[in-house]
Design a protein around this motif. Structure first.
Motif, mmCIF file in Angstrom:
data_model
loop_
_atom_site.group_PDB
_atom_site.id
_atom_site.type_symbol
_atom_site.label_atom_id
_atom_site.label_comp_id
_atom_site.label_asym_id
_atom_site.label_seq_id
_atom_site.Cartn_x
_atom_site.Cartn_y
_atom_site.Cartn_z
ATOM 1 N N UNK A 134 0.832 -1.202 0.000
ATOM 2 C CA UNK A 134 0.000 0.000 0.000
ATOM 3 C C UNK A 134 0.868 1.253 0.000
ATOM 4 N N UNK A 135 1.917 1.244 0.813
ATOM 5 C CA UNK A 135 2.823 2.393 0.836
ATOM 6 C C UNK A 135 3.503 2.571 -0.514
ATOM 7 N N UNK A 136 3.867 1.435 -1.123
ATOM 8 C CA UNK A 136 4.503 1.535 -2.437
ATOM 9 C C UNK A 136 3.543 2.127 -3.465
ATOM 10 N N UNK A 137 2.261 1.743 -3.391
ATOM 11 C CA UNK A 137 1.274 2.316 -4.311
ATOM 12 C C UNK A 137 1.150 3.824 -4.098
ATOM 13 N N UNK A 138 1.133 4.230 -2.825
ATOM 14 C CA UNK A 138 1.055 5.661 -2.532
ATOM 15 C C UNK A 138 2.258 6.391 -3.119
ATOM 16 N N UNK A 139 3.443 5.791 -2.926
ATOM 17 C CA UNK A 139 4.653 6.422 -3.444
ATOM 18 C C UNK A 139 4.632 6.490 -4.971
ATOM 19 N N UNK A 140 4.162 5.413 -5.604
ATOM 20 C CA UNK A 140 4.092 5.413 -7.067
ATOM 21 C C UNK A 140 3.096 6.449 -7.578
ATOM 22 N N UNK A 288 12.933 5.281 -9.322
ATOM 23 C CA UNK A 288 11.858 5.840 -10.141
ATOM 24 C C UNK A 288 11.596 7.295 -9.775
ATOM 25 N N UNK A 289 11.549 7.558 -8.460
ATOM 26 C CA UNK A 289 11.281 8.926 -8.014
ATOM 27 C C UNK A 289 12.378 9.876 -8.463
ATOM 28 N N UNK A 290 13.624 9.451 -8.330
ATOM 29 C CA UNK A 290 14.748 10.324 -8.675
ATOM 30 C C UNK A 290 14.789 10.565 -10.182
ATOM 31 N N UNK A 291 14.594 9.485 -10.956
ATOM 32 C CA UNK A 291 14.624 9.656 -12.412
ATOM 33 C C UNK A 291 13.465 10.533 -12.889
ATOM 34 N N UNK A 292 12.287 10.348 -12.271
ATOM 35 C CA UNK A 292 11.157 11.197 -12.644
ATOM 36 C C UNK A 292 11.455 12.655 -12.275
ATOM 37 N N UNK A 293 12.068 12.843 -11.111
ATOM 38 C CA UNK A 293 12.441 14.193 -10.693
ATOM 39 C C UNK A 293 13.430 14.810 -11.684
ATOM 40 N N UNK A 294 14.413 14.012 -12.090
ATOM 41 C CA UNK A 294 15.386 14.530 -13.059
ATOM 42 C C UNK A 294 14.697 14.887 -14.378
ATOM 43 N N UNK A 295 13.745 14.040 -14.794
ATOM 44 C CA UNK A 295 13.041 14.313 -16.049
ATOM 45 C C UNK A 295 12.212 15.588 -15.936
#
Length: 711
Positions: A134-140, A288-295
């Motif tokens: 559930x936490x992973x879904x929230x993070x995604x 994923x979060x870092x790459x999305x942030x970089x994008x």
């Protein structure tokens, strides 16, 4: 269901099963027997029987377990509970656990309840897995909606720490230089620790994280106090009360290192399999979060760069347009100086090379006081020296300004300068100087200044050529017109000349008034075909031919014939002229005038009573044949009578709709003057105003007028 199994039979059934089993007897729920799984989960493996469960596990009474056993024992009804939560262990070693549990009544041979059988499956790992999922879904979801990176990483760390309170999570991010690690998230580590490790180098032997980033593989340090990787960081780790650190590198999809994901513990500890899996799973989410942030940042940077480029282009285009609207050389450069402040720099000066001397022609600043300081002699030497070097080299120069603490540069806060050459047609003729105050002039500002200077220099050079050409045309035109009208006894004269367009070319319209022998006067107005040098040459020839021929006799026809002969002799088929030539003499009562019209706009006579007469006697253009057949016309002008001579630039003036002004409107304009008696000047101004109000903005042909009023 009636359970009649005895304790030894339960043991045989559940002995090695992963299911937890316990047989309780009597109303006090004495633990008769249990399988190893039960003792592993509740007593740490110690097999203790013959003791009531309320005494063996006093924490269960507070959580309602004994009440539930009492109810099953009393009623004989089974009870089932899914995902029940229990806190096991004493205050010093508590743990949270979840179970699917069944309480079955146990009966004797006659069917009476004599105990309770407890059958349970521990679902703690499953429960934690669901919470983690559930936490992973929230993070995604946060990643998908482009939530801030620090919000995502902080949320991830807190989620893990809530599910596993013995863990402390830290995420470090690779610095843009690729050589250091920066804080990403570590909500439970103390501030002094985070500050100390912020910016640590990526290298072998630099703690768990620096080493993991360097080796590009997971690094497990189960005891910080003894591990050599922490040699330089043991003291701060002890202050932060951390004793173990497992670090996993965070890689992007392309294998590029993005950072590290670390789990700390308060006591020395080695990871279990589930810990390794947890680190790997959340390292992937962090990636994923870092790459999305970089994008997102790259997109934002690209948008900002595009916006800045559009703004730069708009500035250059708007400034270039404003400068191009200035018609004169110095005005162009002064406009450039004004537009440079504050867009490019807070202070600006422009110097040009004129007649071998460097002149400062413009300064610009936010306030007049700053402009005055900028123009002060104290600042001049440093700037002038830089300007001289740029004029000599033709290249941009930057540097520092101001060495005296009490000088103008100090009072203005000037810290540096950029001098940009102004060049056109391979020659550097000026310098744009930008002066920096609170911040240095970066490459972006310099590039903009160079582009603006390039455009402004071209515009200014064109303006100078335009001004020179206009001045030359005006000077040449002035040489073809009388410097001033003479004073004629009994006559009042007024004349005007308006060149077409910008006055770049010498026009073909001319007029002249000059004295003749025997107290006579000659006057003429004409229009030479064409413009420019040819028209100027022809105009000069006509004027000189007229003056020369007029002094030889008393015959206007002979003068006109001499002009025609001169034109024909040039052998230029296009050199034809329309002309009105006349000679007048002042008598005791009036002005006696003999006129010859050669293909020109008919003269108008306005009598003192306002009556208009049009002199339409015939006459051919001059220069198109050997014999113009001039036909003189005599007219007497008495006091208050006026003569109007114009060129076809007046009658052929056009309105915005393209309609011609025409001879009829000219006659109306000449005759509607209300002042009595009108002067030549007043009549001229009146007609000029009517023509100006009628025609469109641009004058497409030269316009000349000559008014003579008898006095």
């Amino acid at each position: 269901m009636i359970v009649r199994l005895r304790s030894e039979e339960y043991t045989d059934l559940f002995g090695q099963a992963p299911v937890l089993f316990a047989a309780l007897s009597g109303p006090r729920h004495v633990l008769e027997t249990a399988n190893p799984a039960f003792f592993d989960a509740l007593t740490g493996g110690r097999a203790i029987t013959g003791v009531p469960v309320g005494e063996l596990f006093p924490e269960l009474a507070r959580q309602g377990v004994l009440d539930r056993l009492d109810e099953v024992y009393r009623t004989g009804a089974a009870y089932r509970n899914r995902r029940g939560r229990l806190v096991l262990g004493g205050p010093a070693a508590q743990r949270e656990a979840f179970f699917d549990v069944t309480y079955e009544p146990r009966r004797d041979a006659v069917g009476r309840v004599d105990g309770v059988a407890v059958i349970a499956v521990e679902t703690t790992a499953y429960h934690h897995a669901q919470l983690l999922a559930a936490e992973q879904r929230v993070l995604l979801e946060q990643i998908a909606r482009d939530a801030p990176l620090n919000e995502i990483l902080d949320g991830m760390a807190k989620a893990i720490e809530e599910l596993s309170p013995d863990m402390i999570v830290s995420v470090l991010l690779v610095d843009p230089d690729g050589l250091h690690l920066r804080n990403g998230a570590a909500p439970r580590l103390p501030d002094f620790y985070n500050e100390a490790i912020d910016g640590i180098a990526i290298g072998d032997g630099v703690g768990s994280c620096g080493t993991a980033a360097y080796r590009q593989e997971a690094v497990v340090v189960s005891d910080i106090a003894t591990d050599p990787l922490w040699e330089g960081y043991r003291e701060i780790a002890e202050r932060a009360d951390v004793a173990a650190c497992w670090s996993t590198p965070i890689h992007g999809l392309d294998g590029r290192l993005l950072g590290t994901f670390a789990i700390y513990h308060r006591t020395p500890k080695a990871p279990e399999g589930k810990d390794v899996a947890l680190s790997a799973a959340f390292a992937r989410i962090a990636a994923l979060a870092i790459e999305r942030h970089h994008a997102v940042e790259a997109r934002r940077t690209a948008q900002e760069r595009e916006k800045a480029a559009r703004e730069d282009l708009a500035f250059v285009l708007d400034a270039s347009t404003a400068i191009a609207h200035e018609p004169y050389y110095f005005d162009c450069l002064e406009c450039m100086a004004r537009l440079s402040v504050p867009a490019l720099a807070p202070l600006c000066a422009v110097h040009v090379l004129e007649n071998g001397q460097v002149q400062r022609i413009a300064v610009a600043a936010a306030t007049r006081a700053e402009e005055d300081l900028l123009a002060s002699p104290e600042l001049r030497p440093e700037v002038d020296n830089a300007v001289a070097r740029v004029l000599a080299s033709g290249t941009t120069e930057s540097g520092q300004v101001g060495s005296r603490p009490d000088g103008s540069s100090a009072r203005l806060g000037i810290t540096g300068y950029v001098c940009v050459p102004l060049a056109a047609r391979g020659r550097t003729f000026g310098v744009l100087t930008l002066l920096a105050t609170d911040r240095p002039l970066d490459g972006h500002a310099v590039a903009l200044a160079e582009e603006l200077a390039r455009r402004a220099a071209s515009t200014a050079d064109n303006a100078r050529q335009f001004s020179d050409r206009v001045r030359l045309a005006h000077d040449l035109q002035a040489g073809l017109l009388p410097p001033e009208l003479p004073e004629i006894p009994g006559a009042d004269l007024a004349a005007s000349y308006r060149p077409a367009g910008e006055g770049l070319d010498v026009g073909g319209d001319f007029f002249d008034v000059f004295p003749l022998p025997d107290d006579r006067w000659a006057l003429m107005i004409g229009d030479v075909c064409g413009r420019g040098a040819r028209a100027a040459t022809t105009t000069g020839m006509v004027r000189h031919s007229a003056r020369a021929a007029a002094h030889l006799g008393h015959d206007p026809a002979a003068v006109v014939t001499a002009i025609n002969d001169a034109l024909v002799d040039t052998a230029d088929e296009d050199s034809f002229v329309s002309l009105v030539y006349g000679e007048l003499q002042h008598t005791a009562t009036h002005l006696a005038l003999n006129l010859i019209r050669a293909g020109h706009v008919p003269p108008l006579v306005r009598r003192a009573d306002g009556t208009i007469e049009e002199l339409t006697h015939p006459g051919l253009l001059l220069g198109i044949g050997p014999d113009p057949a001039p036909s003189p016309c005599s007219i007497d002008l008495y006091p208050g009578d006026s003569l109007l001579l114009v060129t076809d630039g007046i009658t052929e003036a056009r309105s915005a709709s393209g309609e011609l002004f025409g001879e009829e409107r000219l006659a109306d304009a000449f005759g509607t003057f209300r002042t009595s008696p009108p002067t030549a000047g007043a009549l001229l101004e009146s007609v000029s105003a009517v023509v100006a109000a009628f025609e469109a903005d641009a004058t497409h042909d030269d316009q000349a007028m000559l008014v003579l009023t008898a006095t």
